[in-house]
Structure formats: C-alpha cells, structure tokens
Design an enzyme around this catalytic site. Structure first.
Site, PDB file in Angstrom:
ATOM      1  N   LYS A 138       0.884  -1.192   0.044  1.00 41.50           N
ATOM      2  CA  LYS A 138      -0.141  -0.030  -0.007  1.00 41.50           C
ATOM      3  C   LYS A 138       1.056   1.406  -0.193  1.00 41.50           C
ATOM      4  O   LYS A 138       1.989   1.237   0.591  1.00 41.50           O
ATOM      5  CB  LYS A 138      -0.817   0.081   1.091  1.00 41.50           C
ATOM      6  CG  LYS A 138      -2.077   0.892   1.051  1.00 41.50           C
ATOM      7  CD  LYS A 138      -3.396   0.295   0.539  1.00 41.50           C
ATOM      8  CE  LYS A 138      -4.352   0.866   0.053  1.00 41.50           C
ATOM      9  NZ  LYS A 138      -5.539  -0.017  -0.251  1.00 41.50           N
TER      10      LYS A 138
HETATM   11  N1  GLU Z   1      -6.930  -0.177  -3.873  1.00 44.93           N
HETATM   12  C1  GLU Z   1      -7.647  -1.379  -3.988  1.00 44.93           C
HETATM   13  C2  GLU Z   1      -7.967  -2.099  -2.999  1.00 44.93           C
HETATM   14  O1  GLU Z   1      -7.812  -1.470  -1.937  1.00 44.93           O
HETATM   15  C3  GLU Z   1      -6.912  -2.142  -5.233  1.00 44.93           C
HETATM   16  C4  GLU Z   1      -5.662  -2.458  -5.331  1.00 44.93           C
HETATM   17  C5  GLU Z   1      -5.113  -2.953  -6.588  1.00 44.93           C
HETATM   18  O2  GLU Z   1      -5.963  -3.117  -7.393  1.00 44.93           O
HETATM   19  O3  GLU Z   1      -3.914  -3.248  -6.617  1.00 44.93           O
HETATM   20  O4  GLU Z   1      -8.179  -3.316  -3.241  1.00 44.93           O
END
Ligand code: GLU
Length: 454
Positions: A138
């Site tokens: 993240k």
């Molecule tokens: N931000 C989204 C999540 O929390 C998508 C993450 C992604 O597609 O890598 O799942």
C-alpha cells in the site's frame, strides 16, 4: 515470544495482542482512530486470531506480523504560488511470498505509516483469499487533495513516484488507485516510471486509462465485485431480490458502482451517502437519477443538495444504523465502531471499504447475529481486475468487457464459496474464515519456498 490471542475484543485484550506486534521504528503520530481502536490494532487482532485458528507456527506468525519493507519519503512540491511545500509519502510492502506486491496508493490528510502498514497487510490477505498470484502493498501521501490544484497533484504524483522507484516495478510492486487517486494518477505514475526506464512500462501500474493499456471494467470492478458478493450471500441465505432493502455508505468509485449495479439487478437501494450526508427513500431511490445528478458534466455534486420525490435527507450516522437487510459501508475505515455497533439494525453487512468495522465492533455484530462479509473478500473485485489488467499488459493482448466481467464473477464466486465452506466447517464467522484461508495460503508459500538462505 509468547503469543497471546484475543478471544474477545475488550480494550485490554486488544492491547495485549498489540503488545506482541513487533515494534517498528519511525511510526508516524496521529491516525484515524474513530473509536479509539486503529485499523492497525484491529488488523493485528484479526491476524493473531486467524493464525491461532489455522494452526500456523509462531515462526511464520513472526514473519506475517511485520511488513517486508517500508519506505518513507519527503516529497518537495513547487506550489502554484511558487513556494515549496514538503509532503510525506509512504510505500509499504507487506509480503511477496505469493508474487509481486500489489496495492493502491491513497492521498489523504490522515494517512500515516501505521495505517499504510495495516492496509498493506490487508492486501496480502485479499490477494490470497481470491487466490491471485500477488503479495500485498500500500502507498499513501499525507495531503488534502481537495486543497491542491490539478497541476500540484501532478507534480506531487510525479515526485512521489520518482522517490519510490527503487522499490516499484512490474515484477516487484504494482500500484493502483485507492482513495482520492484515479486513472489519471496512474497515468502520471506510469509515465514517470517509463521516463526513468527509457521505454514504456504499462504493467507497472493498474487502473490506468483504457487508452494507456488499462482494462475494460477496471473502474467499476470493486463495486461489481461487492455486488456479486451481495447477490451470492442473499441467494445463500434464501432472500428474493424483490424483498431486499439495501443502504450504501459512500457514492464514489465503489459505493456509486455497487448501488448502480444492484439497482440494475432489481434490488431496492433505499439509502446512499457521501461526505455531505445521505439520502433516503423507503420506496427505493432512483439511483440512475442520483448518479446523473452527482456525476454531472459540470463536475461532482454533493448529495446534500439532491432533491427527488419522496427523498429525505439523513446523516451518515443514521445511514449506518438504518433498518435495512444489507448495509454496505463503502467509504472509509473505522465507520462501525464500539460506539455505534449496538445500534446497527441491518441483517447483513458487506464491507465495500477497507477496514470499515473495528474488531471491537465486529464482536458486537457477531453477538447480535449480524452476518458480516469482510473487506478482504467483499471488495477484492478491484484487485482481481487489476490482475487481469496486468496479465493483459504482459501479453499485450486485450480482453473484451464480457470476458473481464465473466472472469471476475468466476473468481469472486469461487472465493465466496471457499470462505463460506471454511466458516461452516470451522463454525466461525466469515471474517475469521477468510483470514484462515488467506493466512494458510501465504504460510504455505513461505514454508515451501523456505527462509532464504536456508
Ligand atoms: N486499492 C484497491 C484495494 O484496496 C485496489 C488495489 C489494486 O488493484 O491493486 O483493493
């Protein structure tokens, strides 16, 4: 170190589990702790509980409780008035045992290293639950995008990207959109990365605009995945579409999409909300009209100014405690807490956001007999279609929308079935079942690979 697992969720027990979590230097102060319980401590409780239930060794637990790598950067940005403002950014890679790290980047004034760390771990579990070959990561920049111009956001994005390039890459760590970031942000990240490499690297991010190699269906994928899970749950519990009432907190990328899809499928969406508050109609809202209003050609409009026949204005708090069959918190973390969980009247909760329910609240909901489908399963549709986008980029061969949606439905349905069976087999709630499944998969990958250099 002796492992203590919380069986309940009193503050003391949460603190006990927190005690065993590794102490990591450089923790940023503050954070969004709506109920006194942070996302990080909720996530630690959940991991400890799952590790115990899955019979995972303490050695593996020690690995899973820590992120593999964290990078904190200070991002200088020349603002519109010519002065320099320095923002703090993070990228945390929790685990790469099952494949490259994967996860979104958010821009938020409350973002902290601790929160980013918890969200990175959630991505590891999410990718493992739906069984796609990624680990979790993240990223975040502590900023209020509402106060920044497009040009400032672009400079911030490009400089942040340049500063985290040493740990990014299509085979190492692949960002995607999250709160307050979108396809345009991904386009800037992809361009910046490509400028440093000397050639175009579309597969370094997902959630790109379709013209740059993005996947059809990615924008609404998280919402579509949530809708698939809602429909699976309702059919499993024997509800008829025409009888069901639904409330959705949030009307953005996730909430807006899930409300529209469920409305199209014939479900009655009686309440939706955004930052300004919510709207309610016991007969069901005209979601198409609400969408047209909010997403107007002149820009996004707030629900507080929406007027429609039979529509009442409510607060976000009222929406969360509304007497509906399904509540979908699809806004931000820490919404259902020990303070309001007792007043929740929904029969089922399907978590569209990451971490909307604290672990204290989770126990209260469990005691009330409310069925909760956890974030790591319910909102995995986004990363599943991100995976499809990455696969399409690697092959330079693109799928049509039908193929994307069909494969998304297949993966989400399979994961729902597996979690459901695990919950029946172990006689545990769906969150614990999802964590057991995920933690077992990640632990098995670590064990089979061995601990380098052994
Ligand atoms: N931000 C989204 C999540 O929390 C998508 C993450 C992604 O597609 O890598 O799942």
């Amino acid at each position: 170190m002796h492992r203590t697992v919380a069986t309940g969720d009193s503050a003391a027990e949460v603190a006990m589990v927190d005690d065993i979590k590794p102490s990591i230097e450089g923790r940023a102060p503050g954070g969004r702790e709506t109920s006194g319980e942070s996302l990080h401590s909720s996530a630690s409780v959940q991991l400890a509980r799952a590790v115990e239930a899955a019979g995972i060794s303490n050695d593996i637990y020690e690995i899973l409780a820590r992120p593999e790598r964290e990078l904190v950067v200070s991002i200088p940005v020349v603002m519109e008035d010519g002065h320099v403002k320095v923002f703090t950014g993070y990228r945390v890679q929790h685990c790469s045992a099952r494949g490259p790290c994967k996860g979104g980047i958010r821009y938020h004034p409350d973002a902290t290293l601790e929160e980013t760390r918890a969200l990175a771990a959630l991505m590891t579990w999410k990718c493992a639950v739906v069984n796609i070959p990624y680990g979790g990561a993240k990223g975040a920049v502590r900023c209020d995008p509402g106060t920044l111009s497009q040009e400032e956001i672009k400079r911030l994005t490009r400089r942040y990207t340049a500063m985290i390039i040493p740990i990014l890459g299509p085979k190492t760590d692949i960002p995607a959109p999250d709160i307050n970031t979108n396809g345009q942000t991904m386009a800037w990240i992809m361009d910046t990365y490509s400028m440093f490499m000397g050639y175009t690297v579309p597969d370094v991010v997902t959630g790109k605009p379709v013209d740059l190699g993005g996947s059809l269906g990615r924008r609404e994928a998280t919402g579509r995945g949530v809708a698939i899970i809602v429909m699976q749950l309702l059919s499993r519990l024997g509800y008829l579409a025409s009888e069901v009432t639904i409330a959705v907190q949030g009307f953005g990328k996730v909430g807006g999409a899930v409300a529209s899809i469920l409305d199209n499928e014939g479900y009655k969406v009686v309440a939706v909300s955004d930052v300004s508050g919510g709207i309610y109609n016991p007969q069901g809202l005209d979601i198409k009209d609400v969408s047209r209003y909010v997403y107007s050609p002149e820009g996004i409009r707030l629900l507080k100014d929406y007027e429609g026949k039979g529509v009442e204005h409510i607060t976000n708090e009222e929406l969360l405690t509304m007497d509906v069959d399904v509540l979908i918190p699809a806004a931000i973390e820490g919404q259902i807490t020990s303070k309001n969980a007792d007043s929740v009247k929904a029969r089922m909760i399907v978590e569209g956001a990451n971490g909307p329910t604290t672990s204290e609240a989770d126990s209260i909901l469990r005691d009330k007999g409310i069925v909760v489908v956890p974030d790591i399963l319910a909102n995995a549709g986004g990363v599943v279609v991100s995976y499809f986008e990455w696969v399409q980029n690697l092959q330079s061969y693109f799928w049509d929308l039908g193929e994307v949606n069909q494969n998304l439905a297949r993966i989400m349905t399979k994961a729902f079935d597996e979690v459901w069976h695990m919950s029946q087999e172990r006689n545990v709630d769906l969150r614990t079942a999802a964590y057991i499944l995920a933690v077992k998969r990640v632990a098995s990958a670590i064990e089979q690979r061995g601990i380098f250099p052994y």
